[in-house]
Each structure stands twice: as structure tokens, then as C-alpha cells.
Motif scaffolding. Structure first.
Motif, PDB file in Angstrom:
ATOM      1  N   VAL A   6     -25.707   8.289 -25.518  1.00  8.45           N
ATOM      2  CA  VAL A   6     -25.647   7.534 -24.271  1.00  8.45           C
ATOM      3  C   VAL A   6     -24.310   7.813 -23.599  1.00  8.45           C
ATOM      4  O   VAL A   6     -23.247   7.638 -24.222  1.00  8.45           O
ATOM      5  CB  VAL A   6     -25.803   6.016 -24.521  1.00  8.45           C
ATOM      6  CG1 VAL A   6     -25.688   5.249 -23.203  1.00  8.45           C
ATOM      7  CG2 VAL A   6     -27.127   5.718 -25.196  1.00  8.45           C
ATOM      8  N   ALA A   7     -24.354   8.263 -22.365  1.00  6.96           N
ATOM      9  CA  ALA A   7     -23.132   8.413 -21.582  1.00  6.96           C
ATOM     10  C   ALA A   7     -22.812   7.061 -20.966  1.00  6.96           C
ATOM     11  O   ALA A   7     -23.655   6.460 -20.297  1.00  6.96           O
ATOM     12  CB  ALA A   7     -23.306   9.469 -20.499  1.00  6.96           C
ATOM     13  N   ASP A  22     -22.817   7.968 -29.706  1.00  2.71           N
ATOM     14  CA  ASP A  22     -23.961   8.314 -30.551  1.00  2.71           C
ATOM     15  C   ASP A  22     -24.584   7.021 -31.064  1.00  2.71           C
ATOM     16  O   ASP A  22     -23.939   6.248 -31.780  1.00  2.71           O
ATOM     17  CB  ASP A  22     -23.480   9.179 -31.727  1.00  2.71           C
ATOM     18  CG  ASP A  22     -24.632   9.748 -32.538  1.00  2.71           C
ATOM     19  OD1 ASP A  22     -25.757   9.227 -32.437  1.00  2.71           O
ATOM     20  OD2 ASP A  22     -24.399  10.727 -33.274  1.00  2.71           O
ATOM     21  N   LEU A  23     -25.845   6.776 -30.706  1.00  2.00           N
ATOM     22  CA  LEU A  23     -26.494   5.539 -31.115  1.00  2.00           C
ATOM     23  C   LEU A  23     -26.704   5.448 -32.621  1.00  2.00           C
ATOM     24  O   LEU A  23     -26.916   4.352 -33.153  1.00  2.00           O
ATOM     25  CB  LEU A  23     -27.841   5.390 -30.408  1.00  2.00           C
ATOM     26  CG  LEU A  23     -27.809   4.963 -28.939  1.00  2.00           C
ATOM     27  CD1 LEU A  23     -29.225   4.841 -28.394  1.00  2.00           C
ATOM     28  CD2 LEU A  23     -27.067   3.652 -28.763  1.00  2.00           C
ATOM     29  N   ALA A  24     -26.644   6.570 -33.314  1.00  3.98           N
ATOM     30  CA  ALA A  24     -26.877   6.538 -34.763  1.00  3.98           C
ATOM     31  C   ALA A  24     -25.838   5.681 -35.469  1.00  3.98           C
ATOM     32  O   ALA A  24     -26.160   4.951 -36.408  1.00  3.98           O
ATOM     33  CB  ALA A  24     -26.861   7.955 -35.326  1.00  3.98           C
ATOM     34  N   ASP A  25     -24.582   5.759 -35.031  1.00  2.00           N
ATOM     35  CA  ASP A  25     -23.532   4.977 -35.671  1.00  2.00           C
ATOM     36  C   ASP A  25     -22.575   4.341 -34.664  1.00  2.00           C
ATOM     37  O   ASP A  25     -21.543   3.783 -35.046  1.00  2.00           O
ATOM     38  CB  ASP A  25     -22.734   5.839 -36.656  1.00  2.00           C
ATOM     39  CG  ASP A  25     -22.106   7.062 -35.987  1.00  2.00           C
ATOM     40  OD1 ASP A  25     -22.215   7.198 -34.745  1.00  2.00           O
ATOM     41  OD2 ASP A  25     -21.497   7.865 -36.711  1.00  2.00           O
ATOM     42  N   ALA A 418     -21.784  -1.273 -24.093  1.00  6.04           N
ATOM     43  CA  ALA A 418     -22.620  -0.737 -23.019  1.00  6.04           C
ATOM     44  C   ALA A 418     -23.682   0.206 -23.569  1.00  6.04           C
ATOM     45  O   ALA A 418     -24.793   0.276 -23.040  1.00  6.04           O
ATOM     46  CB  ALA A 418     -21.750  -0.011 -21.990  1.00  6.04           C
ATOM     47  N   ALA A 419     -23.351   0.936 -24.629  1.00  7.72           N
ATOM     48  CA  ALA A 419     -24.349   1.813 -25.245  1.00  7.72           C
ATOM     49  C   ALA A 419     -25.456   1.002 -25.894  1.00  7.72           C
ATOM     50  O   ALA A 419     -26.638   1.373 -25.830  1.00  7.72           O
ATOM     51  CB  ALA A 419     -23.689   2.726 -26.272  1.00  7.72           C
ATOM     52  N   ILE A 420     -25.098  -0.126 -26.504  1.00  3.97           N
ATOM     53  CA  ILE A 420     -26.104  -0.970 -27.149  1.00  3.97           C
ATOM     54  C   ILE A 420     -27.068  -1.550 -26.127  1.00  3.97           C
ATOM     55  O   ILE A 420     -28.226  -1.861 -26.447  1.00  3.97           O
ATOM     56  CB  ILE A 420     -25.418  -2.072 -27.979  1.00  3.97           C
ATOM     57  CG1 ILE A 420     -24.820  -1.453 -29.244  1.00  3.97           C
ATOM     58  CG2 ILE A 420     -26.373  -3.177 -28.361  1.00  3.97           C
ATOM     59  CD1 ILE A 420     -24.085  -2.429 -30.116  1.00  3.97           C
ATOM     60  N   VAL A 421     -26.619  -1.699 -24.879  1.00  2.00           N
ATOM     61  CA  VAL A 421     -27.523  -2.132 -23.821  1.00  2.00           C
ATOM     62  C   VAL A 421     -28.770  -1.242 -23.799  1.00  2.00           C
ATOM     63  O   VAL A 421     -29.879  -1.697 -23.535  1.00  2.00           O
ATOM     64  CB  VAL A 421     -26.806  -2.090 -22.453  1.00  2.00           C
ATOM     65  CG1 VAL A 421     -27.788  -2.135 -21.306  1.00  2.00           C
ATOM     66  CG2 VAL A 421     -25.827  -3.264 -22.350  1.00  2.00           C
ATOM     67  N   ALA A 422     -28.561   0.054 -24.102  1.00  2.82           N
ATOM     68  CA  ALA A 422     -29.675   1.001 -24.098  1.00  2.82           C
ATOM     69  C   ALA A 422     -30.514   0.916 -25.363  1.00  2.82           C
ATOM     70  O   ALA A 422     -31.580   1.528 -25.433  1.00  2.82           O
ATOM     71  CB  ALA A 422     -29.146   2.425 -23.926  1.00  2.82           C
TER      72      ALA A 422
END
Length: 462
Positions: A6-7, A22-25, A418-422
């Protein structure tokens, strides 16, 4: 989304950032920044949106070419709105909320603004209430109200540039705008008082998808045309979101940067006092969160006057033994000691010294402790952002609050949130050093220092 990159567009008051997460971690693969320099005008001080846009497009192109981007999320500072014309471009530059202009019409604005009991929003100076910004802009710039087709909050301005779709989000509206009723989860009565009911964009959740990137954005960046852009989130709430999803209540999160925001989840029932810069924020789930804030990063810079070596225990011991103190404050327009001018007690350490760094760290920790007290803090305290790397700040905060403090190791807590929003299914655990007040080697001296500082600060308020 459950996996992928996620950018995150992250526009803070001091810097504009682009991070690849990186959503993995939830690790940050890459981060680039540029200063958020305020342009002087005309017609008033405003943000360099075109400079940011060129920076973001170039960064998105590089990140996608090097690592790949599956989605875009956005987080920005609060107290900021964009006025769009019918063509979707700015009807006027985006006002810097530190401009004094809105104070010119304060009396007339105060006559129509809703009470704190409706909005949870304290009356703030300058443009820190978006409602005050809009009132002043429309009152002093002829024709602007007529040119304004749509009003969007700041994360959604960037979302609009990426997708062409206008929106507001509940976290940005719930950030002392005067425009939101957090109890009823709807626009406040101010929207009608300002006559903007048909102009303000619909309120969405931070996790809603605005849409895919525009064809011209895809062409400039190499992103797939179907790349989704998420609605966006206020930066302090971005820091809070991962912890809401991962931790049991009660706890507090202290988001640090130019603004320091203390947010308490599941704390004690306290009466919120807007005169001490206490307010209700709205988190990404739409729930009200008692919060308190001050310009801690700004105060740090004004107090230190430049770089200094990391203070060691020897420097801390001198400050504690001699009870050299700083009393609030360097940014007197904000915080729990609003209106008070900074004072130094005892010999003032020279700039560029460890002694000065130690004294400033103790001061900031004690102001944060007061903020947490005002929000009904209970449980552990998680510190995000630059102050998480300041050991003396963390140690005094633990002692002053008698709480365990966790120093988050994330480079920017806002980008993770903000990435977790995705992907709110992402697994998140707070990682960082844990500071316990019972293990503090200077416990007695720190307690005595905190008690003396509290007494001095209380006397100032009389």
C-alpha cells in the motif's frame, strides 16, 4: 485487500511523505519526504499543493516500478479543507491553519458556531476550527462562496486528485472542525448555519474506497487503472487505529510530531474541558475518543534551538538534582496551559547541550502527562512518532503517569495506520521497548521533580 503493498500519502504539517507499506508485516519498505513549506500568498498563506503533487506522482512511479503498488491510502494533518470549483480544481488556495485571518471575524463566527456539548470541538484560535476558516474565507473573499462547488477535507483532496471523486471522512470531520456531531454521527448544525449543506462532500468511513485512479494518473505513474484509492484518515487517528484493533481497553496512544495528540480509549469518565484543549476526536470506526493536544514538536524545536547530543544519565541527574525546569509554554495558543508564556526555573542550559535536551524532554513529558490526565487515562501508554526515540521523555512519562509506556518502533505510526485502512484484517502487535516506572533508577528524584513542576505550573494558572 489482505496482502500486497500500500502506498501511503502522508501530509504532515512539517513534512510531506510517501511511504510504501507491506501488509504482510506492516513494515515500511520505502519512505521519501519533502518539506511542507507554506507559500506566503497572495491571497493568504497556503500549502504548496502543486509541489506536493509532482513529488507524489514521481514517488508513486518509482515505488511501483521497484516494488509494485496494489492500493493507495491517504493520511494528513487536520484543520484543513479544500474548496473545489465546478471543474474540480481549487477555487482558492488551501489555507494554512496558522494564518491569523480567521481571528478577524471571530466575533461574528462565535455567534453561529455550535456549543462544545454538540460537537466536542473546542474554540481555537487562528484557523484551527475549519468552520472558522470557511466563515472567514467566504466573508472576506468576494465570489468565493459562489465559485465553491464542493468542500472536501484534506485527505480527500488528494483522493480527489487521484480519482476525481469528492468526499469527506469522519476522522477529519471529527478533528475540532465544528462541523461534526460525534454523538449523533452526522454533520453538525453549523453546516446549515454556514449555508454549505449542498456543498460539503458526503461523509465516508476511512476504509471506504473512493474509486480507481484516474486514467491520467495511471499513465503518469504506471499504476494499473484499477488501483483502488481509499478514502483516507486524519493522521492522529491513523496512529490510533492499529492499537484499537490489536489491544484490549483501557489504553492511551500519544501521537507525536508537530502536534502531540493524547487519545484515551476506555479510560475513566472525566469532564472534558475545552479550555484545556481537550476535545472529542472521532476514530476510524466512527467512535468518539477523548483527546488532548498541544504543539509538542513545535515546542521542542523552540525550546532546544537546534540539535543537541542525546542526553545521558549524568545530564538527567544534574537537571533533577538542581530542579531546573521549564514551565509552559512555547506555543501558548494550544494545549492544557493555553495563554501561559514559557519560563525557565534555575540556570538555563546552553543550546546544543545534553543538559538542555534533558530539561526539554522532562518538560514535554510532564505536559503530555497533564494531557493524559485530562482525558481520563488508564492502562498502558503507547508513544508513536519522534518522541518514541527520546528515552528521558519516555522515562518521565512513565513516572509521572505511573503507567507502563511502550515506545513504538515504527518509523511513522501514521503510515502503518493508514495502510491498515486498506486491510483491517491485518495482524498488528505493538512492538517496542517497554518502560516501567517501578524500574526507574531515578524514581524518587523524578517523582519529586514532577510534583514540584505540577505545583509551579498550577500556580501559573491562578
Amino acid at each position: 485487500m489482505k496482502t500486497g503493498h500500500v502506498a501511503v500519502i502522508d501530509i504532515g504539517k512539517t513534512n510531506a511523505k510517501l511511504a510504501l507499506v507491506d501488509l504482510a508485516d506492516l513494515s515500511e519498505i520505502a519512505v521519501i519526504t519533502r518539506p511542507n513549506t507554506v507559500r506566503p500568498g497572495p491571497p493568504y498563506p497556503h500549502f504548496d499543493t502543486e509541489g506536493h503533487w509532482a513529488f507524489l506522482l514521481e514517488g508513486l512511479q518509482k515505488f511501483h516500478a521497484q516494488q509494485g503498488i496494489e492500493a493507495i491510502s491517504i493520511t494528513t494533518h487536520g484543520a484543513c479543507a479544500a474548496l473545489l470549483d465546478r471543474a474540480g480544481t481549487l477555487a482558492a488556495p488551501i489555507l494554512d491553519y496558522e494564518h491569523t485571518g480567521p481571528d478577524e471575524t471571530a466575533a461574528d463566527y462565535d455567534a453561529i458556531r455550535p456549543p462544545f456539548s454538540e460537537t466536542g470541538s473546542p474554540r481555537l484560535r487562528l484557523g484551527l476550527n475549519i468552520g472558522a476558516q470557511l466563515f472567514w474565507q467566504f466573508a472576506t473573499h468576494p465570489g468565493l462562496a459562489e465559485r465553491t462547488h464542493q468542500i472536501v477535507t484534506y485527505p480527500q483532496y488528494w483522493g480527489h486528485r487521484l480519482t476525481g471523486i469528492g468526499a469527506t471522512d469522519v476522522t477529519s470531520l471529527g478533528c475540532h472542525t465544528d462541523l461534526w456531531n460525534p454523538h449523533r454521527r452526522c454533520f453538525s448544525s453549523l453546516v446549515d448555519a454556514l449555508g454549505i449543506r449542498n456543498q460539503i462532500a458526503p461523509a465516508k468511513k476511512s476504509s471506504d474506497i473512493l474509486g480507481p485512479v484516474l486514467p491520467e494518473v495511471a499513465a503518469l505513474t504506471g499504476l494499473p487503472p484499477e488501483t483502488p484509492v481509499y478514502c483516507g484518515i486524519h493522521d492522529s487517528n491513523a496512529s490510533l487505529l492499529p492499537h484499537i484493533l490489536a489491544n484490549k481497553q483501557p489504553f492511551s496512544v500519544v501521537s507525536t510530531g508537530t502536534w502531540v495528540v493524547a487519545m484515551t480509549v476506555g479510560g475513566k469518565d472525566v469532564t472534558l474541558d475545552p479550555e484545556q484543549d481537550v476535545l472529542i476526536n472521532v476514530n476510524a470506526l466512527g467512535d468518539p475518543v477523548p483527546s488532548a493536544r498541544f504543539m509538542g514538536g513545535r515546542e521542542h524545536d523552540l525550546a532546544t534551538l537546534g540539535p543537541y547530543p542525546e542526553p545521558d544519565d549524568a545530564a538527567l541527574a544534574v537537571i533533577l538534582a538542581e530542579q531546573r525546569m521549564i514551565l509552559p509554554g512555547f506555543a501558548p495558543e494550544t494545549g492544557p496551559f493555553r495563554g501561559q508564556k514559557a519560563q525557565w526555573i534555575g540556570a538555563q542550559p546552553a543550546p546544543g547541550t545534553a543538559l538542555r535536551g534533558a530539561e526539554v524532554a522532562l518538560y514535554l513529558a510532564l505536559v503530555v502527562a497533564r494531557c493524559l490526565q485530562n482525558t481520563g487515562h488508564q492502562g498502558s501508554i503507547i508513544v508513536e512518532g519522534p518522541f518514541a526515540a527520546n528515552p528521558i521523555f519516555l522515562r518521565m512519562l512513565a513516572v509521572a503517569t505511573q503507567s507502563t509506556v511502550v515506545a513504538s518502533k515504527g518509523q511513522t505510526g501514521t503510515s502503518q495506520g493508514a495502510a491498515i485502512v486498506a486491510c483491517q484484517e491485518a495482524q498488528f502487535a505493538t512492538e517496542g521497548d517497554t518502560i516501567s516506572p517501578t524500574k526507574e533508577r531515578h524514581l524518587a528524584e523524578m517523582r519529586a521533580y514532577a510534583e514540584a513542576w505540577t505545583q509551579f505550573a498550577g500556580d501559573l494558572a491562578l
